[in-house]
Design a protein around this motif. Structure first.
Motif, PDB file in Angstrom:
ATOM      1  N   ASP A 202     -11.106   5.498 -35.105  1.00 23.68           N
ATOM      2  CA  ASP A 202     -12.077   6.055 -36.057  1.00 23.68           C
ATOM      3  C   ASP A 202     -11.960   5.361 -37.411  1.00 23.68           C
ATOM      4  O   ASP A 202     -12.967   5.078 -38.073  1.00 23.68           O
ATOM      5  N   PHE A 203     -10.725   5.074 -37.830  1.00 25.29           N
ATOM      6  CA  PHE A 203     -10.486   4.416 -39.108  1.00 25.29           C
ATOM      7  C   PHE A 203     -11.124   3.033 -39.138  1.00 25.29           C
ATOM      8  O   PHE A 203     -11.801   2.653 -40.100  1.00 25.29           O
ATOM      9  N   PHE A 204     -10.941   2.281 -38.069  1.00 24.63           N
ATOM     10  CA  PHE A 204     -11.482   0.920 -38.045  1.00 24.63           C
ATOM     11  C   PHE A 204     -13.001   0.911 -37.850  1.00 24.63           C
ATOM     12  O   PHE A 204     -13.691   0.057 -38.401  1.00 24.63           O
ATOM     13  N   LEU A 315      -6.986  -6.512 -32.342  1.00 27.54           N
ATOM     14  CA  LEU A 315      -7.918  -6.321 -31.225  1.00 27.54           C
ATOM     15  C   LEU A 315      -9.048  -5.378 -31.607  1.00 27.54           C
ATOM     16  O   LEU A 315     -10.203  -5.585 -31.217  1.00 27.54           O
ATOM     17  N   ALA A 316      -8.725  -4.343 -32.382  1.00 24.67           N
ATOM     18  CA  ALA A 316      -9.741  -3.372 -32.793  1.00 24.67           C
ATOM     19  C   ALA A 316     -10.828  -4.018 -33.629  1.00 24.67           C
ATOM     20  O   ALA A 316     -11.977  -3.543 -33.650  1.00 24.67           O
ATOM     21  N   CYS A 317     -10.493  -5.103 -34.330  1.00 24.10           N
ATOM     22  CA  CYS A 317     -11.455  -5.789 -35.200  1.00 24.10           C
ATOM     23  C   CYS A 317     -12.067  -7.013 -34.534  1.00 24.10           C
ATOM     24  O   CYS A 317     -12.756  -7.807 -35.185  1.00 24.10           O
ATOM     25  N   GLY A 318     -11.826  -7.156 -33.239  1.00 29.84           N
ATOM     26  CA  GLY A 318     -12.472  -8.222 -32.475  1.00 29.84           C
ATOM     27  C   GLY A 318     -11.890  -9.600 -32.667  1.00 29.84           C
ATOM     28  O   GLY A 318     -12.549 -10.605 -32.359  1.00 29.84           O
ATOM     29  N   LEU A 319     -10.664  -9.702 -33.177  1.00 29.35           N
ATOM     30  CA  LEU A 319     -10.060 -11.012 -33.392  1.00 29.35           C
ATOM     31  C   LEU A 319      -9.490 -11.589 -32.099  1.00 29.35           C
ATOM     32  O   LEU A 319      -9.104 -10.846 -31.187  1.00 29.35           O
ATOM     33  N   PHE A 358      -9.569  -5.303 -24.251  1.00 24.72           N
ATOM     34  CA  PHE A 358      -8.555  -4.260 -24.083  1.00 24.72           C
ATOM     35  C   PHE A 358      -9.170  -2.915 -24.485  1.00 24.72           C
ATOM     36  O   PHE A 358      -9.763  -2.797 -25.548  1.00 24.72           O
ATOM     37  N   HIS A 359      -9.043  -1.919 -23.624  1.00 25.55           N
ATOM     38  CA  HIS A 359      -9.671  -0.610 -23.871  1.00 25.55           C
ATOM     39  C   HIS A 359      -8.794   0.223 -24.802  1.00 25.55           C
ATOM     40  O   HIS A 359      -7.934   0.992 -24.367  1.00 25.55           O
ATOM     41  N   LEU A 360      -9.023   0.053 -26.089  1.00 25.85           N
ATOM     42  CA  LEU A 360      -8.218   0.729 -27.105  1.00 25.85           C
ATOM     43  C   LEU A 360      -8.413   2.241 -27.100  1.00 25.85           C
ATOM     44  O   LEU A 360      -7.587   2.976 -27.642  1.00 25.85           O
ATOM     45  N   GLU A 361      -9.489   2.711 -26.471  1.00 23.08           N
ATOM     46  CA  GLU A 361      -9.721   4.157 -26.399  1.00 23.08           C
ATOM     47  C   GLU A 361      -8.577   4.879 -25.687  1.00 23.08           C
ATOM     48  O   GLU A 361      -8.364   6.079 -25.902  1.00 23.08           O
ATOM     49  N   HIS A 362      -7.851   4.136 -24.884  1.00 20.19           N
ATOM     50  CA  HIS A 362      -6.757   4.746 -24.106  1.00 20.19           C
ATOM     51  C   HIS A 362      -5.432   4.813 -24.871  1.00 20.19           C
ATOM     52  O   HIS A 362      -4.456   5.379 -24.371  1.00 20.19           O
ATOM     53  N   VAL A 363      -5.397   4.211 -26.068  1.00 20.95           N
ATOM     54  CA  VAL A 363      -4.120   4.155 -26.791  1.00 20.95           C
ATOM     55  C   VAL A 363      -4.268   4.679 -28.229  1.00 20.95           C
ATOM     56  O   VAL A 363      -3.629   4.166 -29.136  1.00 20.95           O
ATOM     57  N   THR A 364      -5.069   5.680 -28.427  1.00 24.29           N
ATOM     58  CA  THR A 364      -5.224   6.248 -29.771  1.00 24.29           C
ATOM     59  C   THR A 364      -4.011   7.104 -30.123  1.00 24.29           C
ATOM     60  O   THR A 364      -3.373   7.697 -29.249  1.00 24.29           O
ATOM     61  N   TRP A 365      -3.729   7.177 -31.426  1.00 25.44           N
ATOM     62  CA  TRP A 365      -2.614   8.015 -31.894  1.00 25.44           C
ATOM     63  C   TRP A 365      -2.852   9.479 -31.526  1.00 25.44           C
ATOM     64  O   TRP A 365      -1.910  10.187 -31.139  1.00 25.44           O
ATOM     65  N   ASN A 366      -4.087   9.945 -31.659  1.00 25.67           N
ATOM     66  CA  ASN A 366      -4.389  11.340 -31.334  1.00 25.67           C
ATOM     67  C   ASN A 366      -4.078  11.640 -29.872  1.00 25.67           C
ATOM     68  O   ASN A 366      -3.502  12.686 -29.545  1.00 25.67           O
TER      69      ASN A 366
END
Length: 376
Positions: A202-204, A315-319, A358-366
């Motif tokens: 959400d932050f990114f 990865l979240a920023c598409g780099l 990489f599916h970052l939705e699976h590794v959120t802090w929440n």
């Protein structure tokens, strides 16, 4: 009535280094917890060693009596002396008694804020073991994010204190796979849980993506590094790549804790110092390659125990992410370019070979915190 968590953490809340415990604090807040975030203390002695901007910020927080950010209250205690890896300051006496020399008294301050009884008592710093005997809590957690014995700033006394906390808390979470074996002094291995780092998507997603003023005169392609610039940061590797990739501009963000004079010789390396964490996404979104140039050869214990948060943020920023390889992250080879030497690192920066998303939705802090709390 909201639940409460008292977090005793090494890094102050507004630090440019936003590490796991910072993100967990915000995850606790999203789950409806009131959060009291205490960081390692300061003392008059600190000014002798480094009167830095970071110290000035910690002093500012102390003088204000703490500050709030939403449901998170953060505070930096001040004591006559604080534990450090220096003569006398590394003694058991200082480690076990610094809180008795705080003004205002830390334990009274915690009580006045309404946190003498909490649902969760959270540690990532070995300096706060006394809280286990002075705070009423339902569950206690120690988070181990690095092999602390590998840091020069961590004394043997502090390492033993961390082990003592680990053997007393209900749960120990660790971020790198090899840390379970490295901490062989922890008696009950069954309470140790592997919980690698995550991402605040959400932050990114909500972050400003406009070009930062500092990058206006630095053309693309941009190669960026964000994070600690300490012993394990491989200056020679960055220099080699920048010297041989003169059409790329290298952006280095983070407090200088190592001699970077070699890098300052090259016009295509831009050392920007500390940048507030809230502004970091704009730098990432306006770069093309994120690098992790760690010196595994000379610092194997340290690097092999790192689960790099910056990898997920890049990865979240598409780099395109280019890193040296070590055991903890080698299973990310479908998503990250790994290099085995300087030439390989250079080639990976230039590479156009596709990597999977990489599916970052699976590794959120929440998500990580919700799972952890269910298992307590």
């Amino acid at each position: 009535m909201s639940k409460k968590v008292l977090m005793a953490v090494a890094n102050y809340y507004t630090s440019p280094f936003q590490v796991g415990s910072h993100h967990y604090a915000r995850a606790f807040e999203k789950l409806g917890y009131e959060v009291f975030f205490i960081s390692n203390p300061i003392s008059p002695i600190h000014k002798i060693f480094a009167n830095s901007n970071e110290l000035k910020e910690r002093e500012r927080i102390y003088k204000k009596g703490g500050e709030s950010a939403g449901g998170i209250f953060y505070y930096v205690p001040r004591s006559l002396f604080t534990p450090q890896n220096k003569p006398f300051l590394s003694s058991n006496f200082v480690l076990n008694n610094w809180q008795n020399f705080t003004r205002p008294n830390l334990l009274n301050f915690i009580k006045e804020r309404g946190f003498s009884e909490v649902d969760i008592l959270w540690f990532d710093s070995p300096l706060f073991g006394f809280l286990l005997d002075t705070i009423t809590y339902k569950k206690s957690i120690l988070r181990i994010a690095d092999y602390s014995k590998g840091f020069n700033a961590v004394s043997d006394t502090q390492f033993k204190a961390e082990i003592n906390i680990a053997n007393k808390v209900d749960t120990v979470i660790y971020t790198a796979k090899n840390l379970k074996e490295k901490y062989d002094q922890i008696k009950d291995k069954s309470k140790m849980k592997y919980v690698p780092n995550g991402i605040d998507l959400d932050f990114f997603k909500a972050a400003d993506r406009s070009l930062p003023p500092q990058l206006e005169d630095i053309p693309e392609p941009r190669v960026i590094y964000v994070g600690a610039i300490h012993d394990w940061f491989d200056v020679d590797l960055v220099y080699y790549c920048a010297k041989n990739l003169s059409n790329y501009n290298f952006i280095i963000i983070g407090p200088e804790q190592k001699d970077l004079s070699l890098l300052k010789k090259l016009k295509n390396i831009h050392i920007l110092g500390s940048i507030p964490y809230a502004k970091i996404p704009a730098f990432l979104y306006n770069s093309q390659v994120g690098i992790i140039p760690f010196n595994v050869k000379d610092y194997p214990d340290l690097v092999n125990s790192i689960n790099p948060l910056k990898m997920y943020e890049y990865l979240a920023c598409g780099l395109r992410v280019v890193s040296v390889e070590w055991d903890q992250i080698k299973d990310m080879s479908d998503y990250v370019y790994f290099a085995c030497n300087s030439d390989s690192f250079l080639n990976c920066i230039e590479s156009r070979e596709a990597r999977q998303r990489f599916h970052l939705e699976h590794v959120t802090w929440n998500g990580k915190l919700s799972t952890l709390l269910k298992d307590l």
